[in-house]
Design a protein around this motif. Structure first.
Motif, PDB file in Angstrom:
ATOM      1  N   THR A 192       0.624  -1.301   0.214  1.00 25.37           N
ATOM      2  CA  THR A 192       0.195   0.247   0.335  1.00 25.37           C
ATOM      3  C   THR A 192       1.162   1.661   0.318  1.00 25.37           C
ATOM      4  O   THR A 192       0.610   2.183  -0.747  1.00 25.37           O
ATOM      5  N   LYS A 245       2.257   1.670  -3.157  1.00 30.52           N
ATOM      6  CA  LYS A 245       0.847   2.718  -4.166  1.00 30.52           C
ATOM      7  C   LYS A 245       0.878   4.358  -3.818  1.00 30.52           C
ATOM      8  O   LYS A 245       0.386   4.672  -4.804  1.00 30.52           O
ATOM      9  N   LEU A 246       1.035   4.451  -2.376  1.00 36.58           N
ATOM     10  CA  LEU A 246       0.484   5.638  -1.925  1.00 36.58           C
ATOM     11  C   LEU A 246       2.166   7.263  -2.529  1.00 36.58           C
ATOM     12  O   LEU A 246       1.428   7.740  -3.257  1.00 36.58           O
ATOM     13  N   VAL A 291       1.263   7.269  -6.092  1.00 39.88           N
ATOM     14  CA  VAL A 291       0.381   8.557  -6.438  1.00 39.88           C
ATOM     15  C   VAL A 291       0.467  10.204  -6.487  1.00 39.88           C
ATOM     16  O   VAL A 291       0.355  10.575  -6.828  1.00 39.88           O
ATOM     17  N   TYR A 314      -7.182  10.006  -1.218  1.00 38.50           N
ATOM     18  CA  TYR A 314      -7.154   8.827  -2.243  1.00 38.50           C
ATOM     19  C   TYR A 314      -7.269   7.480  -2.102  1.00 38.50           C
ATOM     20  O   TYR A 314      -7.497   6.560  -3.109  1.00 38.50           O
ATOM     21  N   ILE A 315      -7.342   7.058  -0.993  1.00 39.77           N
ATOM     22  CA  ILE A 315      -7.113   5.858  -0.264  1.00 39.77           C
ATOM     23  C   ILE A 315      -8.661   5.132  -0.752  1.00 39.77           C
ATOM     24  O   ILE A 315      -9.591   4.202  -1.144  1.00 39.77           O
ATOM     25  N   GLU A 363     -10.665   6.077  -2.550  1.00 37.75           N
ATOM     26  CA  GLU A 363     -11.371   6.171  -5.331  1.00 37.75           C
ATOM     27  C   GLU A 363     -11.279   5.050  -4.773  1.00 37.75           C
ATOM     28  O   GLU A 363     -10.346   4.265  -4.573  1.00 37.75           O
ATOM     29  N   PHE A 417      -8.548   1.524  -5.392  1.00 30.13           N
ATOM     30  CA  PHE A 417      -6.684   1.968  -5.016  1.00 30.13           C
ATOM     31  C   PHE A 417      -6.248   1.137  -5.057  1.00 30.13           C
ATOM     32  O   PHE A 417      -5.064   0.461  -4.915  1.00 30.13           O
ATOM     33  N   SER A 475     -12.972   0.083  -0.802  1.00 35.85           N
ATOM     34  CA  SER A 475     -11.803  -0.919  -1.034  1.00 35.85           C
ATOM     35  C   SER A 475     -12.746  -2.838  -0.736  1.00 35.85           C
ATOM     36  O   SER A 475     -11.574  -3.201  -1.824  1.00 35.85           O
TER      37      SER A 475
END
Lengths: 180, 180
Positions: free
Chosen positions: A20, A23-24, A27, A61-62, A64, A67, A102
């Motif tokens: 995770t 990914k952040l 982003v 963002y998380i 969305e 994600f 999620s």
């Protein structure tokens, strides 16, 4: 009646099976041209490394849809989890309920990368009130009311926490739970 | 460290909080002009009451997005569950993982009808391997490895099962768990 069952393990998803943080980082590079280094996170949450004007966007963002769908798989996790299923009753347990979009992403991600885990062994929850023997997690809050063996999976945000049995990566998990 | 915590209850959704059978009856009336009576279900699953040419469609309908979104709330459940939260740590636990499109529907349904249950206390799973003290469920398979107090919530399919402590409706639950 549980005496002869295989021991149960609950394995967390974010930062344990799924990257995770990576990914952040991507982003914020793409959307804000802002680079976070893993070394900035030493003992801190990802959001705490961001300048004040960006910090509040993390949750957005998380939240969305999508994600969690394309996170990288943590190196070695697939092989080790598969091997664990031979000796343990393996559950994947994620505190996914916090982020309502999620759930379907995480379900599809598990189906793609861990197809050998049956739907019967997937748990999306909030508090992890699980009747298992071993828990592998990067968040000590999930250990608070758990009386079994706790393996703290190392992640930048937990680097400064002491007093727990740690695993730094999936070969570490294999060494602790598959050797003998 | 758990000694002073409130007792934990896990409450099932389908046929306990939500009237899934009523929805199935409506679906078969509308789509097939076929009427199932509750009395036909005595000791049988809904699908077992259907003629052979319709039986296989049950899973298909349940798998449709939206199926679980507009189920009727079981009479009295909202007030009793709310009252339970004062004395117990109440979790809603549904074996939702079997139906991948049910997750978002069930989440939205709970938010609408049980808004006082926090996301932290919602569990979507397969096997209910929960560390709770009391379980309210209409499926005895969920009791198999559970050592706490089991309350079998009566539903047509379980009418013939004996040997369990039963609750027939939500006033029954209140009488057992709220009186003192």
């Amino acid at each position: 009646m549980n005496i002869h069952r295989k021991p149960r393990i609950a394995i967390d998803m974010d930062e344990v099976l799924a990257d995770t943080v990576d990914k952040l980082i991507e982003v914020y590079k793409e959307r804000h041209q802002h680079e976070v280094l893993l070394s900035d996170m030493h003992g801190r949450e990802f959001g705490q490394t961001l300048p004040a004007n960006l910090a509040s966007s993390v949750k957005q963002y998380i939240n969305e849809r999508g994600f969690f769908r394309n996170l990288k798989v943590m190196p070695g996790s697939q092989d080790v989890v598969k091997a664990l299923t031979e000796h343990y009753d393996v559950y994947i347990a994620s505190a996914a309920m916090e982020f309502k979009y999620s759930l379907e992403d995480k379900q599809a991600w598990l189906e793609e990368h861990f197809p050998f885990i049956s739907w019967t062994n997937i748990i999306f929850c909030g508090h992890k009130i699980l009747d298992v023997d071993i828990m592998i997690d990067d968040r000590i809050k999930n250990f608070v009311t758990f009386n079994g063996r706790k393996l703290l999976y190392s992640s930048p945000h937990n680097f400064l926490i002491e007093g727990f049995e740690r695993v730094n990566n999936w070969p570490d998990v294999a060494a602790k739970l598959l050797s003998t």
